[in-house]
Motif scaffolding. Structure first.
Motif, PDB file in Angstrom:
ATOM      1  N   UNK A   8      -2.202  -2.509  19.892  1.00 26.72           N
ATOM      2  CA  UNK A   8      -1.392  -2.168  21.372  1.00 26.72           C
ATOM      3  C   UNK A   8      -1.539  -0.601  21.232  1.00 26.72           C
ATOM      4  N   UNK A   9      -2.589   0.175  22.248  1.00 23.76           N
ATOM      5  CA  UNK A   9      -3.216   1.124  22.880  1.00 23.76           C
ATOM      6  C   UNK A   9      -2.229   1.381  24.288  1.00 23.76           C
ATOM      7  N   UNK A  10      -2.171   2.676  24.006  1.00 25.68           N
ATOM      8  CA  UNK A  10      -1.847   3.116  25.434  1.00 25.68           C
ATOM      9  C   UNK A  10      -2.098   3.946  25.864  1.00 25.68           C
ATOM     10  N   UNK A  11      -2.634   5.434  26.841  1.00 22.82           N
ATOM     11  CA  UNK A  11      -2.923   6.337  27.287  1.00 22.82           C
ATOM     12  C   UNK A  11      -3.754   7.236  25.904  1.00 22.82           C
ATOM     13  N   UNK A  12      -4.720   6.954  25.915  1.00 22.99           N
ATOM     14  CA  UNK A  12      -5.557   6.748  24.268  1.00 22.99           C
ATOM     15  C   UNK A  12      -6.704   7.439  24.935  1.00 22.99           C
ATOM     16  N   UNK A  13      -7.194   8.736  24.168  1.00 24.53           N
ATOM     17  CA  UNK A  13      -7.771   9.470  24.674  1.00 24.53           C
ATOM     18  C   UNK A  13      -8.730   9.944  23.471  1.00 24.53           C
ATOM     19  N   UNK A  14     -10.163  10.542  23.652  1.00 20.06           N
ATOM     20  CA  UNK A  14     -11.100  11.138  22.467  1.00 20.06           C
ATOM     21  C   UNK A  14     -12.089  11.481  22.991  1.00 20.06           C
ATOM     22  N   UNK A  20      -6.985   7.792  28.323  1.00 26.01           N
ATOM     23  CA  UNK A  20      -6.300   7.201  28.482  1.00 26.01           C
ATOM     24  C   UNK A  20      -6.650   5.662  29.192  1.00 26.01           C
ATOM     25  N   UNK A  21      -7.119   5.786  27.763  1.00 27.27           N
ATOM     26  CA  UNK A  21      -7.455   3.965  27.753  1.00 27.27           C
ATOM     27  C   UNK A  21      -6.358   3.193  27.280  1.00 27.27           C
ATOM     28  N   UNK A  35      -2.667   9.912  22.096  1.00 31.04           N
ATOM     29  CA  UNK A  35      -2.395   8.688  22.844  1.00 31.04           C
ATOM     30  C   UNK A  35      -1.700   7.977  21.749  1.00 31.04           C
ATOM     31  N   UNK A  36      -1.682   6.197  22.345  1.00 30.93           N
ATOM     32  CA  UNK A  36      -0.683   5.337  20.868  1.00 30.93           C
ATOM     33  C   UNK A  36      -1.546   4.327  20.649  1.00 30.93           C
ATOM     34  N   UNK A  37      -1.928   4.100  19.857  1.00 35.94           N
ATOM     35  CA  UNK A  37      -2.456   3.013  19.235  1.00 35.94           C
ATOM     36  C   UNK A  37      -2.206   2.371  18.262  1.00 35.94           C
ATOM     37  N   UNK A  38      -1.527   0.773  17.822  1.00 32.59           N
ATOM     38  CA  UNK A  38      -0.789   0.876  16.865  1.00 32.59           C
ATOM     39  C   UNK A  38      -0.598  -0.493  16.517  1.00 32.59           C
ATOM     40  N   UNK A  39      -0.747  -1.258  15.239  1.00 33.44           N
ATOM     41  CA  UNK A  39      -1.184  -2.170  14.672  1.00 33.44           C
ATOM     42  C   UNK A  39       0.231  -3.028  14.839  1.00 33.44           C
ATOM     43  N   UNK A  40       0.410  -4.118  15.788  1.00 35.54           N
ATOM     44  CA  UNK A  40       1.764  -5.121  14.757  1.00 35.54           C
ATOM     45  C   UNK A  40       2.609  -5.386  14.307  1.00 35.54           C
ATOM     46  N   UNK A  45     -13.710   5.511  30.408  1.00 38.08           N
ATOM     47  CA  UNK A  45     -13.019   4.455  30.424  1.00 38.08           C
ATOM     48  C   UNK A  45     -12.557   3.107  30.027  1.00 38.08           C
ATOM     49  N   UNK A  46     -11.603   2.434  30.186  1.00 36.28           N
ATOM     50  CA  UNK A  46     -12.314   0.703  29.459  1.00 36.28           C
ATOM     51  C   UNK A  46     -10.916  -0.217  30.179  1.00 36.28           C
TER      52      UNK A  46
END
Length: 546
Positions: free
Chosen positions: A329-335, A345-346, A381-386, A518-519
């Motif tokens: 799950x990826x939300x509003x990820x910026x690098x 904001x990917x 942003x948020x980047x999580x493994x389930x 962007x993605x």
């Protein structure tokens, strides 16, 4: 014309190939095909003069220029990209410098009648003749044109080569080769480190401007687009087809069918003759007939059927432990790296069991996103493994991480546990490591063989989230098909970074397009994605992302 004359190569008493001969004509575009380990790279090195055969040789006109791009290379770190690339004109520039130096010397000398003065005049004349016989070239313009074509940007020209990765250094070497305008270009897996836009530029250059070319490549589309002849290396010999790769496959199938037919007929003849000999060998009236048939069998040349990579084992990944419904799950990820924004904001949600592709030009953030998922870099942003996500990761340089002091069998035996230990040889066989091959040291393996071995390591532990970054680099086409079939049957979640449309076709069911910081998510397979965008191929995808 360049000729390969009766070359043989022996490795520890084993013949890699024997008495190979063929000619390379002007404007030949040759694909050198064969399974990994068949001797393709060795053949290229012999033609380049980088290694010597056990027997035979290569003959070429005295003034022929042969340029060679190996799979692995080192570029000096003591100059800028532009300076390193300009070394392609070293001989041209050295002639010009010598003329300038000699003319300067003539202007300051006053001993006009001396022998030394006349010697300088003669040398100026000699060097000038060579210099002016070379077509006048604006080398700075040529260097700039080639570097831009291969994906460099103008600010890169004055950067030290030490700041660039191995893939970009390979492009510098490729630029130097192309600028030499050689009579023969030898390329060993040239597309491995190129994004698709650069591959297209290289295709156009090779078909429209290059003279003769011999290429080893796993990229089916690239080979088909540039070649008009295919030489297959198999079982120590070659077969030469005046056809591009796709047509060669049809011709090869016909050849092997004929070989099988002749083999079967000969085996029937041998069985019948042997039966006659056994039946009548003690019968006096049949003595002459028996002796005649024995001699006939002794003189018989046994028909060989060329090996075909059709492993009876279908390669399978172990069953995947069940993960949560959303492994990634990826939300509003910026690098960003300093002022350089990779993406902003990917967002993406990858469901359990989905097979997705990351596509886009090099540098647009595909590998960066993988590093974020793996937790290897910082980001906003948020980047999580389930829940219960278990990752199996295959990096672009995975093959180079193998311990070269171990044998193939030891590499796998070291990490295999449980039931799989009894199937190590079967697994190695499925990846075409058979018989005594399993006792080879890793250090003597070809690039493709190392990649196959690294891929086997992924099969040894149950995972439910596979992340593969350019897994087909260095792989021959048969091995690529075996891995593709295994990935189709994989019951976990798959993220694939690849420039290879053939590999993605039928495998990825969703596409994430990286470009313009962007993605973008596309809910369709690779062909549907291309049709939707009214694009013919992935090269155009990458152009549109600029």
């Amino acid at each position: 014309m360049i000729s390969v004359d009766n070359i043989s190569v022996l490795h520890g008493g084993h013949a890699l190939f024997s008495d190979i001969s063929f000619s390379i004509n002007p404007n030949d575009k040759i694909a050198l095909m064969g399974k990994n380990g068949a001797g393709k790279s060795t053949m290229l090195k012999i033609i380049a003069g980088a290694t010597k055969p056990s027997k035979g040789g290569v003959s070429a006109p005295k003034d022929a220029v042969i340029a060679y791009l190996p799979q692995h290379l080192l570029t000096a770190d003591d100059c800028t990209v532009f300076e390193e690339t300009s070394k392609a004109f070293a001989s041209y520039l050295s002639l010009k410098e010598e003329i300038d130096r000699l003319n300067e010397e003539l202007t300051v000398r006053t001993d006009y009648d001396s022998e030394e003065y006349y010697k300088i005049i003669e040398r100026v004349s000699e060097v000038s003749e060579k210099f002016y016989s070379i077509e006048e070239v604006n080398y700075e313009e040529e260097v700039e044109k080639v570097l831009l074509g291969l994906g460099f940007e103008r600010p890169d020209f004055q950067r030290p080569t030490s700041e660039f990765s191995g893939g970009w250094r390979m492009r510098i070497e490729l630029a130097k080769i192309l600028l030499q305008k050689p009579d023969l270009i030898l390329l060993d897996e040239p597309t491995n480190h190129l994004d698709i836009e650069s591959i297209q530029w290289l295709e156009e250059f090779l078909t429209e401007k290059a003279k003769a070319v011999v290429v080893i490549s796993h990229d089916r589309a690239f080979v088909d687009n540039i070649t008009n002849r295919t030489i297959e290396v198999t079982m120590g010999r070659i077969y030469d087809y005046k056809a591009k790769y796709s047509h060669y496959l049809e011709l090869r199938k016909e050849r092997r069918e004929q070989q099988q037919k002749h083999y079967d007929e000969q085996q029937r003849f041998i069985a019948e003759t042997t039966q006659f000999i056994e039946r009548f060998k003690g019968t006096y009236s049949k003595t002459l007939q028996v002796q005649s048939r024995v001699k006939m069998l002794e003189k018989l040349d046994i028909v060989e059927v060329d090996e075909v990579d059709t492993s009876a084992l279908r390669l399978r990944f172990p069953p995947s432990p069940r993960s949560g419904k959303y492994p990634v799950i990826v939300e509003d990820l910026s690098k960003s790296y300093g002022d350089h924004v990779v993406f902003k904001n990917a967002s993406m949600t990858i469901e359990r069991g989905q097979k997705v592709a990351f596509v886009g030009k090099n540098g647009e953030g595909k590998s960066t996103m993988i590093k974020a998922i793996m937790g290897e870099i910082d980001y906003e942003g948020r980047c999580e493994l389930g829940h219960n996500s278990m990752i199996g990761y295959f990096a672009q340089n995975q093959a180079s991480l193998l311990d070269e002091s171990l044998t193939i069998f030891e590499t796998i035996d070291q990490i295999a546990v449980g039931e799989i230990r009894s199937k190590i040889k079967d697994m190695l066989g499925a990846f075409m490591f058979k018989g005594d091959d399993i006792n080879k040291k890793v250090k003597v393996l070809s690039g493709g063989e190392k990649t196959r071995l690294a891929m086997i390591k992924l099969l040894l532990e149950p995972v439910n989230l596979l992340i593969l970054d350019e897994p087909t680099n260095h792989l021959d086409m048969r091995t690529k098909d075996i891995i593709k079939d295994a990935l189709k049957d994989f019951d976990g979640t798959l993220i694939l970074v690849s420039h290879d449309r053939d590999f993605l076709d039928g495998l990825a069911t969703k596409v994430f397009e990286f470009g313009n910081k962007r993605v973008k998510e596309h809910f369709e397979d690779i062909n549907g994605f291309l049709r939707t965008k009214k694009l013919e191929n992935l090269r155009e995808v990458e152009r549109s992302s600029k």
